[in-house]
Enzyme design. Sequence first.
Site, PDB file in Angstrom:
ATOM      1  N   PRO A 158       0.817  -1.220   0.000  1.00  0.00           N
ATOM      2  CA  PRO A 158       0.000   0.000   0.000  1.00  0.00           C
ATOM      3  C   PRO A 158       0.852   1.272   0.000  1.00  0.00           C
ATOM      4  CG  PRO A 158      -0.839  -1.571   1.605  1.00  0.00           C
ATOM      5  CD  PRO A 158       0.501  -2.077   1.162  1.00  0.00           C
ATOM      6  N   TYR A 159       1.950   1.256   0.738  1.00  0.00           N
ATOM      7  CA  TYR A 159       2.837   2.422   0.785  1.00  0.00           C
ATOM      8  C   TYR A 159       3.465   2.669  -0.582  1.00  0.00           C
ATOM      9  CZ  TYR A 159       6.598   5.520   2.357  1.00  0.00           C
ATOM     10  OH  TYR A 159       7.458   6.587   2.515  1.00  0.00           O
ATOM     11  N   VAL A 160       3.925   1.594  -1.236  1.00  0.00           N
ATOM     12  CA  VAL A 160       4.505   1.713  -2.575  1.00  0.00           C
ATOM     13  C   VAL A 160       3.466   2.273  -3.547  1.00  0.00           C
ATOM     14  CG1 VAL A 160       5.392   0.387  -4.532  1.00  0.00           C
ATOM     15  CG2 VAL A 160       6.264  -0.059  -2.223  1.00  0.00           C
ATOM     16  N   LYS A 163       2.862   6.042  -2.795  1.00  0.00           N
ATOM     17  CA  LYS A 163       3.937   6.943  -3.186  1.00  0.00           C
ATOM     18  C   LYS A 163       4.097   7.004  -4.707  1.00  0.00           C
ATOM     19  CE  LYS A 163       5.085   8.516   0.841  1.00  0.00           C
ATOM     20  NZ  LYS A 163       4.823   9.939   1.167  1.00  0.00           N
TER      21      LYS A 163
END
Length: 255
Positions: A158-160, A163
């Site tokens: 989710p972070y990838v 961003k």
Amino acid sequence: MSENRLLAGKVALITGASSGIGAAAARVFAREGAKVVLAARREDRLKEIVDELRAGGAEATYAVTDVTRPDDTAEAVQQAVTTFGRLDAAFNNAGWGVGRSPLHKMGDQLYDEIMDVNVRGIWNCLRDEIAAMLETGGGTIVNTSSVGGVVATPVAAPYVAAKHAVIGLTRAAAAEYAAQGIRVNAVAPGTTRTEVVEQWFAAVPGIEEQLHAATPQPRTADPREIAEAAAWLCSERSSFVTGVTMPVDGGFTMV
């Protein structure tokens, strides 16, 4: 002397300004002559930094802000306009990334929280900042992405994704508003010694050394180093730069 400073006379809004890269940016932008509005959720930390900046002669104020709430981001931008007359620059740095887990074990709630802060937060800020800048003929905006927005890293899907989305929003806004005098860029920090990263290092022995081994400049960034890049991108010295994502990562994405 003042006319040689990168941001002399500019009014700048910095989100996520209560710690880490945002707090470093507050100090760097003020040092470079900006009048700063600091936005974050922790009022005690904001007040402490504003008091420090004022003691050093800077013009500074703060707005308690949750970037996932459109009313909050609108109020932060309005505070800049009301207090200092306009908004010239913004560093949309508020973000969040915890809960490293294999994708197939990641819960919906964590996914939603990560996307909400990192993507909707940037969206909310961009919308309000651009509207204010159009009123005064232009400005500069820098969004915080990550090396995770440039290359994929494990157990952080989710972070990838979030961003990567920040980079997409940056490019879309840059293309849409370039002719109207608004430049929009992003920074993609590598591993940076923030409070969250310090906690990660403490919780996962050996991870810092692994990251250093994968980085041509084998160390962790100081938050000030990211803030310096953002200040340059917000300044007129980068006047023909827009739609760019600048890695500030010691060469991590180069290899």
